[in-house]
Scaffold this active site. Sequence first.
Site, PDB file in Angstrom:
ATOM      1  N   LYS A  65      -5.193  -6.383   1.841  1.00 26.21           N
ATOM      2  CA  LYS A  65      -5.763  -6.760   0.542  1.00 26.21           C
ATOM      3  C   LYS A  65      -4.810  -7.350  -0.499  1.00 26.21           C
ATOM      4  CE  LYS A  65      -9.134  -2.742   0.085  1.00 26.21           C
ATOM      5  NZ  LYS A  65      -9.686  -1.792  -0.758  1.00 26.21           N
ATOM      6  N   GLU A 130       1.352 -13.781   2.400  1.00 25.74           N
ATOM      7  CA  GLU A 130       1.560 -12.501   2.323  1.00 25.74           C
ATOM      8  C   GLU A 130       1.949 -12.026   0.961  1.00 25.74           C
ATOM      9  OE1 GLU A 130       1.275  -8.797   4.657  1.00 25.74           O
ATOM     10  OE2 GLU A 130       0.587  -9.412   2.750  1.00 25.74           O
ATOM     11  N   ASP A 131       1.590 -10.743   0.598  1.00 24.01           N
ATOM     12  CA  ASP A 131       2.443 -10.357  -0.651  1.00 24.01           C
ATOM     13  C   ASP A 131       3.882 -10.013  -0.671  1.00 24.01           C
ATOM     14  OD1 ASP A 131       0.763  -7.067  -1.064  1.00 24.01           O
ATOM     15  OD2 ASP A 131       1.686  -8.219   0.799  1.00 24.01           O
ATOM     16  N   ILE A 133       7.073  -8.320   2.216  1.00 27.86           N
ATOM     17  CA  ILE A 133       7.676  -8.091   3.589  1.00 27.86           C
ATOM     18  C   ILE A 133       8.730  -7.048   3.120  1.00 27.86           C
ATOM     19  CG2 ILE A 133       9.257  -8.801   5.553  1.00 27.86           C
ATOM     20  CD1 ILE A 133       6.794 -10.583   5.683  1.00 27.86           C
ATOM     21  N   ASP A 134       8.359  -5.975   3.652  1.00 32.20           N
ATOM     22  CA  ASP A 134       9.291  -4.674   3.335  1.00 32.20           C
ATOM     23  C   ASP A 134      10.007  -4.307   4.839  1.00 32.20           C
ATOM     24  OD1 ASP A 134       8.610  -1.678   1.597  1.00 32.20           O
ATOM     25  OD2 ASP A 134      10.240  -1.943   3.262  1.00 32.20           O
ATOM     26  N   THR A 135       9.252  -3.410   5.640  1.00 33.42           N
ATOM     27  CA  THR A 135       9.985  -3.183   6.982  1.00 33.42           C
ATOM     28  C   THR A 135       9.825  -4.442   7.938  1.00 33.42           C
ATOM     29  OG1 THR A 135       7.872  -2.276   7.799  1.00 33.42           O
ATOM     30  CG2 THR A 135       9.472  -0.782   6.699  1.00 33.42           C
ATOM     31  N   GLY A 136       8.870  -5.087   7.814  1.00 31.08           N
ATOM     32  CA  GLY A 136       8.591  -6.469   8.615  1.00 31.08           C
ATOM     33  C   GLY A 136       7.435  -5.926   9.808  1.00 31.08           C
ATOM     34  N   LYS A 137       7.233  -4.585   9.702  1.00 34.13           N
ATOM     35  CA  LYS A 137       6.249  -4.358  10.978  1.00 34.13           C
ATOM     36  C   LYS A 137       4.840  -5.055  10.770  1.00 34.13           C
ATOM     37  CE  LYS A 137       7.972   0.275  12.014  1.00 34.13           C
ATOM     38  NZ  LYS A 137       9.328   0.304  10.949  1.00 34.13           N
ATOM     39  N   THR A 138       4.300  -5.262   9.519  1.00 32.11           N
ATOM     40  CA  THR A 138       3.162  -5.659   9.567  1.00 32.11           C
ATOM     41  C   THR A 138       2.957  -7.267   9.966  1.00 32.11           C
ATOM     42  OG1 THR A 138       2.380  -4.249   7.461  1.00 32.11           O
ATOM     43  CG2 THR A 138       1.287  -6.650   7.929  1.00 32.11           C
ATOM     44  N   PHE A 184       9.510   0.519  -4.940  1.00 27.25           N
ATOM     45  CA  PHE A 184       8.147   0.429  -4.912  1.00 27.25           C
ATOM     46  C   PHE A 184       7.566  -0.230  -6.152  1.00 27.25           C
ATOM     47  CE2 PHE A 184       3.950   1.425  -3.830  1.00 27.25           C
ATOM     48  CZ  PHE A 184       3.933   1.260  -2.343  1.00 27.25           C
ATOM     49  N   VAL A 185       7.091  -1.315  -5.850  1.00 25.06           N
ATOM     50  CA  VAL A 185       6.449  -2.304  -7.011  1.00 25.06           C
ATOM     51  C   VAL A 185       4.941  -2.290  -6.837  1.00 25.06           C
ATOM     52  CG1 VAL A 185       8.298  -3.554  -7.379  1.00 25.06           C
ATOM     53  CG2 VAL A 185       6.811  -4.457  -5.537  1.00 25.06           C
ATOM     54  N   ASP A 191      -0.577  -2.489  -4.495  1.00 31.54           N
ATOM     55  CA  ASP A 191      -1.190  -1.078  -4.753  1.00 31.54           C
ATOM     56  C   ASP A 191      -0.296   0.091  -4.348  1.00 31.54           C
ATOM     57  OD1 ASP A 191      -1.555  -1.302  -1.846  1.00 31.54           O
ATOM     58  OD2 ASP A 191      -3.031   0.487  -2.055  1.00 31.54           O
ATOM     59  N   ARG A 197      -3.790  -2.274  -8.303  1.00 36.12           N
ATOM     60  CA  ARG A 197      -4.130  -3.959  -8.103  1.00 36.12           C
ATOM     61  C   ARG A 197      -4.670  -4.549  -9.269  1.00 36.12           C
ATOM     62  NH1 ARG A 197      -3.986  -3.911  -2.262  1.00 36.12           N
ATOM     63  NH2 ARG A 197      -4.801  -2.279  -1.322  1.00 36.12           N
TER      64      ARG A 197
HETATM   65  O1  LIG Z   1       6.613  -5.073   6.012  1.00 33.18           O
HETATM   66  P1  LIG Z   1       5.805  -3.797   5.921  1.00 33.18           P
HETATM   67  O2  LIG Z   1       6.642  -2.562   5.707  1.00 33.18           O
HETATM   68  O3  LIG Z   1       4.871  -3.990   7.009  1.00 33.18           O
HETATM   69  O4  LIG Z   1       4.965  -3.771   4.540  1.00 33.18           O
HETATM   70  C1  LIG Z   1       4.307  -4.837   4.052  1.00 33.18           C
HETATM   71  C2  LIG Z   1       2.663  -4.729   3.890  1.00 33.18           C
HETATM   72  O5  LIG Z   1       2.328  -3.540   3.530  1.00 33.18           O
HETATM   73  C3  LIG Z   1       1.360  -3.711   2.493  1.00 33.18           C
HETATM   74  O6  LIG Z   1      -0.042  -3.686   3.042  1.00 33.18           O
HETATM   75  P2  LIG Z   1      -0.711  -2.194   3.097  1.00 33.18           P
HETATM   76  O7  LIG Z   1      -0.559  -1.518   4.165  1.00 33.18           O
HETATM   77  O8  LIG Z   1      -0.384  -1.461   1.711  1.00 33.18           O
HETATM   78  O9  LIG Z   1      -2.235  -2.779   2.770  1.00 33.18           O
HETATM   79  P3  LIG Z   1      -2.990  -3.594   1.563  1.00 33.18           P
HETATM   80  O10 LIG Z   1      -2.565  -5.068   1.797  1.00 33.18           O
HETATM   81  O11 LIG Z   1      -4.370  -3.351   1.491  1.00 33.18           O
HETATM   82  O12 LIG Z   1      -2.524  -3.128   0.364  1.00 33.18           O
HETATM   83  C4  LIG Z   1       1.724  -5.067   1.963  1.00 33.18           C
HETATM   84  O13 LIG Z   1       0.643  -5.802   1.413  1.00 33.18           O
HETATM   85  C5  LIG Z   1       2.091  -5.946   3.194  1.00 33.18           C
HETATM   86  O14 LIG Z   1       0.975  -6.370   3.790  1.00 33.18           O
HETATM   87  O1  LIG Z   2       6.825  -2.221  -3.065  1.00 37.15           O
HETATM   88  C1  LIG Z   2       5.730  -2.194  -2.343  1.00 37.15           C
HETATM   89  N1  LIG Z   2       4.645  -1.951  -3.119  1.00 37.15           N
HETATM   90  C2  LIG Z   2       3.177  -2.152  -2.510  1.00 37.15           C
HETATM   91  N2  LIG Z   2       2.914  -2.254  -1.221  1.00 37.15           N
HETATM   92  C3  LIG Z   2       4.097  -2.315  -0.244  1.00 37.15           C
HETATM   93  C4  LIG Z   2       5.544  -2.144  -0.749  1.00 37.15           C
HETATM   94  N3  LIG Z   2       6.456  -2.141   0.037  1.00 37.15           N
HETATM   95  N4  LIG Z   2       5.741  -2.106   1.333  1.00 37.15           N
HETATM   96  C5  LIG Z   2       4.494  -2.366   1.166  1.00 37.15           C
HETATM   97 MG   LIG Z   3      -0.925  -1.468  -0.137  1.00 39.61          MG
HETATM   98 MG   LIG Z   4      -0.745  -5.719   2.955  1.00 39.11          MG
END
Ligand SMILES: O=P(O)(O)OC[C@H]1O[C@H](OP(=O)(O)OP(=O)(O)O)[C@H](O)[C@@H]1O
Ligand SMILES: Oc1ncnc2c1N=NC2
Ligand SMILES: [Mg+2]
Ligand SMILES: [Mg+2]
Length: 215
Positions: A65, A130-131, A133-138, A184-185, A191, A197
């Site tokens: 989302k 995408e919104d 990239i944190d760990t990059g796992k998604t 954490f933003v 969200d 959101r």
């Molecule tokens: O690089 P990563 O550590 O994987 O984190 C990034 C992902 O995590 C969050 O999604 P979330 O799982 O919160 O679902 P959402 O998009 O519905 O908020 C964010 O929107 C990215 O998709």
């Molecule tokens: O900072 C963040 N805020 C919202 N969602 C995510 C974040 N990092 N990884 C997922």
């Molecule tokens: Mg989320």
């Molecule tokens: Mg997401």
Amino acid sequence: MAGYIKIEDDQTFSKQMFCIPQHYEDYLESVMIPKGLILNRTERLARDICRDLCHGPLVALCCLKGGYQFFSHLSEFIINYNGTSGHSVPFSIDFIRLKSYENDGSTNDVKIIGGDDLSSVKGKNVLIVEDIIDTGKTMKKLLEVISQFKPAQVKVVSMLVKRTPLRSSSYRPDYIGFEIPDKFVVGYALDYNEYFRDLNHICIINKEGIEKYRT
Ligand SMILES: O=P(O)(O)OC[C@H]1O[C@H](OP(=O)(O)OP(=O)(O)O)[C@H](O)[C@@H]1O
Ligand SMILES: Oc1ncnc2c1N=NC2
Ligand SMILES: [Mg+2]
Ligand SMILES: [Mg+2]
């Protein structure tokens, strides 16, 4: 890889200088990126992307989302550029729902919830939107899944990339809006347990917010 705007570790704005929904005021530390700046940066990303990718049919894939606001505004700028640059290509959209976060951490289990029939991308240029990239796992999981549908090429644009050297896969997308500190933003569709959101600007959540909305 094109450039990006670097947000420094101590670079924030006071909440008092912006319109913040009253129900969130006590749960935010500061404003990191005001929505106006996000839109200005997104407009330039649209031009960079069109110049590189708009030589054949383009499919933009929204990562729900969290990516929906960025996707909506980026698509609008791409469509406008498509119509005014004297050169245009068919631009279609698709959606996929990915979830891996609970509270302010990754569960390390990236779930694809619905929308995973991506046969429409076969032979096309795909732009993953995408919104963050944190760990990059998604993104790692999504790129694996999408490759099975044999797209012509895949490029990734992320509005944010977080500086997380200790837990990042060091994956870098092709286009980046902003590089941000390891905070954490929330806001602009990002969200915390489905809250925030509905906040316009990208803000840093505070300790009270982390506790108030913890599951
Ligand atoms: O690089 P990563 O550590 O994987 O984190 C990034 C992902 O995590 C969050 O999604 P979330 O799982 O919160 O679902 P959402 O998009 O519905 O908020 C964010 O929107 C990215 O998709
Ligand atoms: O900072 C963040 N805020 C919202 N969602 C995510 C974040 N990092 N990884 C997922
Ligand atoms: Mg989320
Ligand atoms: Mg997401």
